[in-house]
Write a protein that holds these residues in place. Structure first.
Motif, PDB file in Angstrom:
ATOM      1  N   ALA A 230      40.922  43.189  56.920  1.00  0.00           N
ATOM      2  CA  ALA A 230      41.477  44.540  57.031  1.00  0.00           C
ATOM      3  C   ALA A 230      41.090  45.317  55.771  1.00  0.00           C
ATOM      4  O   ALA A 230      41.226  44.809  54.657  1.00  0.00           O
ATOM      5  CB  ALA A 230      42.987  44.488  57.176  1.00  0.00           C
ATOM      6  N   THR A 231      40.602  46.531  55.949  1.00  0.00           N
ATOM      7  CA  THR A 231      40.093  47.304  54.819  1.00  0.00           C
ATOM      8  C   THR A 231      40.656  48.719  54.805  1.00  0.00           C
ATOM      9  O   THR A 231      41.155  49.222  55.819  1.00  0.00           O
ATOM     10  CB  THR A 231      38.555  47.398  54.862  1.00  0.00           C
ATOM     11  N   THR A 232      40.526  49.360  53.660  1.00  0.00           N
ATOM     12  CA  THR A 232      40.948  50.739  53.488  1.00  0.00           C
ATOM     13  C   THR A 232      39.970  51.409  52.530  1.00  0.00           C
ATOM     14  O   THR A 232      39.416  50.744  51.639  1.00  0.00           O
ATOM     15  CB  THR A 232      42.382  50.812  52.910  1.00  0.00           C
ATOM     16  N   PRO A 233      39.685  52.697  52.700  1.00  0.00           N
ATOM     17  CA  PRO A 233      38.817  53.374  51.745  1.00  0.00           C
ATOM     18  C   PRO A 233      39.508  53.485  50.387  1.00  0.00           C
ATOM     19  O   PRO A 233      40.732  53.628  50.315  1.00  0.00           O
ATOM     20  CB  PRO A 233      38.589  54.756  52.382  1.00  0.00           C
ATOM     21  N   ALA A 234      38.725  53.401  49.311  1.00  0.00           N
ATOM     22  CA  ALA A 234      39.305  53.400  47.968  1.00  0.00           C
ATOM     23  C   ALA A 234      38.462  54.235  47.019  1.00  0.00           C
ATOM     24  O   ALA A 234      37.248  54.359  47.183  1.00  0.00           O
ATOM     25  CB  ALA A 234      39.426  51.968  47.441  1.00  0.00           C
ATOM     26  N   ASP A 235      39.134  54.789  46.000  1.00  0.00           N
ATOM     27  CA  ASP A 235      38.408  55.492  44.948  1.00  0.00           C
ATOM     28  C   ASP A 235      37.960  54.488  43.887  1.00  0.00           C
ATOM     29  O   ASP A 235      38.276  53.295  43.962  1.00  0.00           O
ATOM     30  CB  ASP A 235      39.265  56.603  44.334  1.00  0.00           C
ATOM     31  N   GLU A 236      37.249  54.955  42.884  1.00  0.00           N
ATOM     32  CA  GLU A 236      36.656  54.046  41.898  1.00  0.00           C
ATOM     33  C   GLU A 236      37.712  53.312  41.087  1.00  0.00           C
ATOM     34  O   GLU A 236      37.581  52.109  40.830  1.00  0.00           O
ATOM     35  CB  GLU A 236      35.734  54.834  40.957  1.00  0.00           C
ATOM     36  N   ASP A 237      38.768  54.011  40.684  1.00  0.00           N
ATOM     37  CA  ASP A 237      39.794  53.372  39.854  1.00  0.00           C
ATOM     38  C   ASP A 237      40.481  52.226  40.588  1.00  0.00           C
ATOM     39  O   ASP A 237      40.712  51.156  40.015  1.00  0.00           O
ATOM     40  CB  ASP A 237      40.832  54.410  39.412  1.00  0.00           C
ATOM     41  N   HIS A 241      40.051  47.080  40.987  1.00  0.00           N
ATOM     42  CA  HIS A 241      41.145  46.105  40.997  1.00  0.00           C
ATOM     43  C   HIS A 241      41.289  45.408  42.343  1.00  0.00           C
ATOM     44  O   HIS A 241      42.219  44.621  42.543  1.00  0.00           O
ATOM     45  CB  HIS A 241      42.458  46.796  40.639  1.00  0.00           C
ATOM     46  N   LEU A 242      40.360  45.684  43.267  1.00  0.00           N
ATOM     47  CA  LEU A 242      40.447  45.116  44.612  1.00  0.00           C
ATOM     48  C   LEU A 242      39.147  44.403  44.964  1.00  0.00           C
ATOM     49  O   LEU A 242      38.172  44.464  44.224  1.00  0.00           O
ATOM     50  CB  LEU A 242      40.708  46.232  45.633  1.00  0.00           C
ATOM     51  N   GLY A 243      39.131  43.724  46.105  1.00  0.00           N
ATOM     52  CA  GLY A 243      37.886  43.206  46.637  1.00  0.00           C
ATOM     53  C   GLY A 243      37.149  44.337  47.340  1.00  0.00           C
ATOM     54  O   GLY A 243      37.757  45.090  48.099  1.00  0.00           O
ATOM     55  N   VAL A 244      35.859  44.494  47.087  1.00  0.00           N
ATOM     56  CA  VAL A 244      35.089  45.601  47.649  1.00  0.00           C
ATOM     57  C   VAL A 244      33.959  45.038  48.500  1.00  0.00           C
ATOM     58  O   VAL A 244      33.294  44.060  48.118  1.00  0.00           O
ATOM     59  CB  VAL A 244      34.537  46.512  46.544  1.00  0.00           C
ATOM     60  N   LEU A 245      33.733  45.671  49.671  1.00  0.00           N
ATOM     61  CA  LEU A 245      32.748  45.189  50.624  1.00  0.00           C
ATOM     62  C   LEU A 245      31.640  46.213  50.808  1.00  0.00           C
ATOM     63  O   LEU A 245      31.851  47.411  50.664  1.00  0.00           O
ATOM     64  CB  LEU A 245      33.383  44.944  51.991  1.00  0.00           C
ATOM     65  N   PRO A 288      34.802  56.576  48.311  1.00  0.00           N
ATOM     66  CA  PRO A 288      33.523  56.136  48.878  1.00  0.00           C
ATOM     67  C   PRO A 288      33.347  54.626  48.961  1.00  0.00           C
ATOM     68  O   PRO A 288      32.246  54.148  49.237  1.00  0.00           O
ATOM     69  CB  PRO A 288      32.515  56.732  47.894  1.00  0.00           C
ATOM     70  N   TYR A 289      34.418  53.860  48.725  1.00  0.00           N
ATOM     71  CA  TYR A 289      34.308  52.399  48.731  1.00  0.00           C
ATOM     72  C   TYR A 289      35.179  51.792  49.828  1.00  0.00           C
ATOM     73  O   TYR A 289      36.243  52.321  50.151  1.00  0.00           O
ATOM     74  CB  TYR A 289      34.716  51.824  47.368  1.00  0.00           C
ATOM     75  N   VAL A 290      34.714  50.685  50.401  1.00  0.00           N
ATOM     76  CA  VAL A 290      35.471  49.946  51.414  1.00  0.00           C
ATOM     77  C   VAL A 290      36.141  48.771  50.715  1.00  0.00           C
ATOM     78  O   VAL A 290      35.466  47.847  50.251  1.00  0.00           O
ATOM     79  CB  VAL A 290      34.558  49.448  52.547  1.00  0.00           C
ATOM     80  N   ALA A 291      37.476  48.818  50.618  1.00  0.00           N
ATOM     81  CA  ALA A 291      38.220  47.817  49.853  1.00  0.00           C
ATOM     82  C   ALA A 291      39.029  46.903  50.770  1.00  0.00           C
ATOM     83  O   ALA A 291      39.588  47.347  51.778  1.00  0.00           O
ATOM     84  CB  ALA A 291      39.151  48.495  48.860  1.00  0.00           C
TER      85      ALA A 291
END
Length: 378
Positions: A230-237, A241-245, A288-291
């Protein structure tokens, strides 16, 4: 909201509260959902399950039959973390037992989501400062253990505590990480009551969100995935601190990096709206990131093979397994587009509570059709 009064209440009030809980449990359908779907008329043919929107260009038939019975899925909630980043709130209770929004505990979020999704075979893995959590589970969710939610009395919420075992009498008795904790009780999935289990849903207990897990599980089955994240969009900050795909346009996971440095993160940005992860252009520009949300669906047999044979000493799913298995297993990313907050730090916990104080609709705290179950301490 379902509350069970304690001290200062009469015996009649306590009985009435219990009766209300039992009545709600008896009336809840197997496929109860957070979307508050109206009950189907008797005799009307049920509508056919639709394929996930993000898979519109793929084969119309699912790779596996959709989730239909509670026995097909076992949920395992990781509630044993020390919660050092939430101290002093975790001085006398576990992270999962930390209160939020005045009335609730963090563990109430995944448990309520499970119940409303028709998933009633639930284990909670406990470890640090578990007394408060154990008391809360026994008092708040007794109705699930004693009342048939699925028509044949199979529902339960059970705790699986870290404990000493032969050969593990010292520090080895403690859970070392997420994968290690699940491995300790993997044998439970071989019990007769889980012979129909096909998928294992692994959840965290330090997050605020609402999700109908049937959508996640059906997406997992539609894709024919071995693992779905399960993923959510995330900002750089937040992404650091998360796993990024990184994913392709069919949401297959190409890379997985746990807490990547900014130099690596710079190569992982995508148009999250175009790829189906952001809700709108403004969110895509900001995130712009998939976390990873730290929430996984595994095929039961795949999970057993990974933990028992492929990675018998793995500590964490994200760092020791998932980051190494893309390309070998079919790993897919599920886009969650609703409200989600990780409250594993004191800063994030405070900010989330202030946001909920200003607008409770973010988490639908008082949704009569899909309440957050709890027991208020008064």
């Amino acid at each position: 909201m379902l509350l069970q009064p304690r001290s200062g209440s009469s015996a009649m009030q306590r009985q009435q509260a219990r009766a209300n809980a039992l009545s709600r449990a008896r009336c809840m359908p197997v496929r109860a959902t957070l979307l508050s779907r109206p009950a189907r008329d008797a005799g009307r043919e049920a509508p056919k399950q639709q394929a996930p929107a993000s898979a519109a260009n793929e084969a119309p038939q699912p790779a596996r039959p959709y989730f239909n019975r509670s026995e097909e899925v076992v949920a395992m909630i990781l509630g044993g973390g020390p919660g050092t980043d939430l101290w002093p709130l975790t001085n006398s209770r576990s992270e999962a037992a930390v209160p939020f929004a005045g009335l609730f505990r963090l563990i109430d979020v995944p448990l309520s989501n499970c119940i409303h999704s028709g998933i009633t075979n639930i284990y909670v893995l406990t470890q640090f400062n578990a007394t408060s959590l154990n008391r809360h589970l026994s008092r708040s969710y007794q109705f699930l253990n004693t009342v048939t939610m699925t028509g044949h009395g199979s529902g339960f919420v059970e705790t699986l505590a870290a404990s000493q075992k032969p050969g593990m009498e010292n520090s080895d008795a403690w859970y070392q990480g997420t994968a290690d904790a699940i491995r300790r009780y993997l044998y439970m999935l071989d019990e007769t009551k889980h012979e129909e289990c096909e998928d294992v849903l692994i959840l965290a207990a330090d997050q605020l969100y609402r999700m109908d897990y049937t959508h996640l599980i059906n997406y997992h089955r539609y894709k024919g995935a071995d693992v779905t994240i399960a993923t959510t969009p995330a900002d750089e900050d937040h992404a650091t601190h998360l796993g990024v795909l990184t994913v392709d346009r069919s949401a297959n996971v190409l890379e997985f990096h746990e807490k990547p440095p900014r130099t690596v993160l710079a190569t992982m940005s995508i148009d999250t709206l175009e790829y189906g992860f952001a809700a709108n252009q403004a969110e895509a520009k900001h995130k712009p990131y998939v976390a990873s949300m730290g929430m996984y669906v595994f095929k039961k047999k795949v999970l057993q093979e990974l933990l028992n044979n492929r990675f018998p000493k793995a500590i964490d799913f994200s760092r020791d397994i998932l980051s190494l298995m893309h390309g070998e297993l079919k790993i897919c990313a599920y886009p969650h587009k609703g409200y989600w907050e990780d409250v594993g730090s004191l800063k994030d916990y405070y900010e989330a509570n202030m946001e909920l104080a200003a607008d409770t609709s973010r988490l639908r705290l008082f949704d009569r059709d899909a309440p957050l179950y709890t027991e208020a301490r008064v």
